[in-house]
Motif scaffolding. Sequence first.
Motif, short mmCIF file in Angstrom:
data_model
loop_
_atom_site.label_atom_id
_atom_site.label_comp_id
_atom_site.label_asym_id
_atom_site.label_seq_id
_atom_site.Cartn_x
_atom_site.Cartn_y
_atom_site.Cartn_z
N ASP A 81 0.69 -1.30 -0.09
CA ASP A 81 -0.09 -0.03 0.07
C ASP A 81 1.00 1.23 -0.02
OD1 ASP A 81 -2.02 -1.85 0.25
OD2 ASP A 81 -2.95 -1.24 2.05
N ASP A 82 0.55 2.35 -0.70
CA ASP A 82 1.05 3.55 -0.87
C ASP A 82 1.31 4.30 0.44
OD1 ASP A 82 1.41 3.27 -3.56
OD2 ASP A 82 -0.19 4.49 -4.18
N ASP A 83 0.31 4.16 1.37
CA ASP A 83 0.25 4.94 2.42
C ASP A 83 1.18 4.16 3.49
OD1 ASP A 83 -1.31 2.55 2.67
OD2 ASP A 83 -2.79 3.74 4.12
N VAL A 84 1.15 2.80 3.47
CA VAL A 84 2.37 2.16 4.22
C VAL A 84 3.78 2.62 3.99
CG1 VAL A 84 3.34 -0.28 4.72
CG2 VAL A 84 0.62 0.23 4.68
N ALA A 85 4.05 2.49 2.73
CA ALA A 85 5.36 3.05 2.07
C ALA A 85 5.47 4.30 3.08
CB ALA A 85 5.58 3.01 0.57
N LYS A 130 8.64 8.16 6.40
CA LYS A 130 8.78 9.08 7.61
C LYS A 130 8.95 8.70 8.74
CE LYS A 130 4.86 12.00 5.55
NZ LYS A 130 3.46 12.60 5.66
N GLN A 131 8.91 7.36 9.36
CA GLN A 131 8.94 7.17 10.49
C GLN A 131 10.42 6.47 10.56
OE1 GLN A 131 4.68 5.55 12.31
NE2 GLN A 131 6.18 3.98 11.63
N SER A 187 2.62 -1.62 8.31
CA SER A 187 1.52 -2.38 7.88
C SER A 187 0.92 -2.95 9.17
CB SER A 187 1.99 -3.43 7.04
OG SER A 187 2.62 -4.67 7.60
N MET A 188 1.66 -3.37 10.23
CA MET A 188 0.97 -3.76 11.74
C MET A 188 0.28 -2.65 12.39
SD MET A 188 1.74 -6.89 11.70
CE MET A 188 1.50 -6.97 9.80
N GLU A 189 0.72 -1.47 12.14
CA GLU A 189 0.13 -0.29 12.74
C GLU A 189 -1.17 0.19 11.96
OE1 GLU A 189 3.20 2.65 12.43
OE2 GLU A 189 4.17 1.92 14.02
N LYS A 190 -1.26 -0.28 10.75
CA LYS A 190 -2.37 0.16 9.79
C LYS A 190 -3.45 -0.98 10.13
CE LYS A 190 -4.31 0.56 5.13
NZ LYS A 190 -3.83 0.67 3.55
N ALA A 191 -2.99 -2.24 10.50
CA ALA A 191 -3.91 -3.26 10.83
C ALA A 191 -4.72 -3.05 12.16
CB ALA A 191 -3.13 -4.58 11.03
N CYS A 192 -4.13 -2.12 12.86
CA CYS A 192 -4.86 -1.63 13.97
C CYS A 192 -6.10 -0.97 14.00
CB CYS A 192 -3.94 -0.84 14.94
SG CYS A 192 -2.51 -1.48 15.82
N MET A 193 -6.19 -0.26 12.57
CA MET A 193 -7.39 0.47 12.38
C MET A 193 -8.63 -0.37 11.96
SD MET A 193 -5.77 3.72 10.61
CE MET A 193 -4.57 2.90 9.38
N LEU A 194 -8.33 -1.94 11.45
CA LEU A 194 -9.34 -2.80 10.92
C LEU A 194 -10.22 -2.96 12.50
CD1 LEU A 194 -7.26 -5.33 9.27
CD2 LEU A 194 -8.89 -3.62 8.19
#
Length: 215
Positions: free
Chosen positions: A105-109, A114-115, A123-130
């Motif tokens: 995913d572009d936002d993950v990249a 940035k971090q 991607s693990m942090e994005k999974a938190c939003m599910l």
Amino acid sequence: MLEEIQLQQVLPQEIEKRSFEIITEELGNVELDPLQAPIIKRAIHTSADFDYLKNLTFSELAVEQFHTAIKNGACIVTDTQMAKSGINKKELAKYGGEVYCFMSDDDVAEIAKKQGSTRAVASMEKACMLDKPLIFAIGNAPTALVRLYELIDEGKLHPCGIIGVPVGFVNVVEAKELIMRTPVPYIVARGRKGGSNIAAAICNALLYELRDMEK
């Protein structure tokens, strides 16, 4: 030379069955937990590596807890497209679950850049939003396991289960050991061995075991 090689005559649809028969034969008198056995055997089948007999480690009642999560519609988050491709999505969908991989995913990249972290961490942090019950199947990135451990410890993530089988040399052993310190049900391949194929194989073994139990 070819005339001296005796090939087994096996129909294409019987190859997997025969492979599992060979695995069972080679295991001999080894006694396996009946719920863990299909998972261990499928990991061996996928890799032709009998070390998984010793390496695969299960938390108490792990298989039962994974089965319950799947039946309750848990989704699976993986750290590679390869693992996502290998998981039987049709079987998972019977219970309302889906398979996710955010690595491309572009936002993950962008977040990872940035971090100054890896895409696996982002991607693990994005999974938190599910807003869904989640099982994590990690076969490649130890950084994903480390971040999962941190998110669980911070109370930001409450997975139904973690399949921790990344392969490699740097922080792989340590990351797996961290997961085994959490209260989350786990199936972990201790040591350096693992891979996306093993992560997918364990997911499929759980799904096929459920299917067979419900026949």
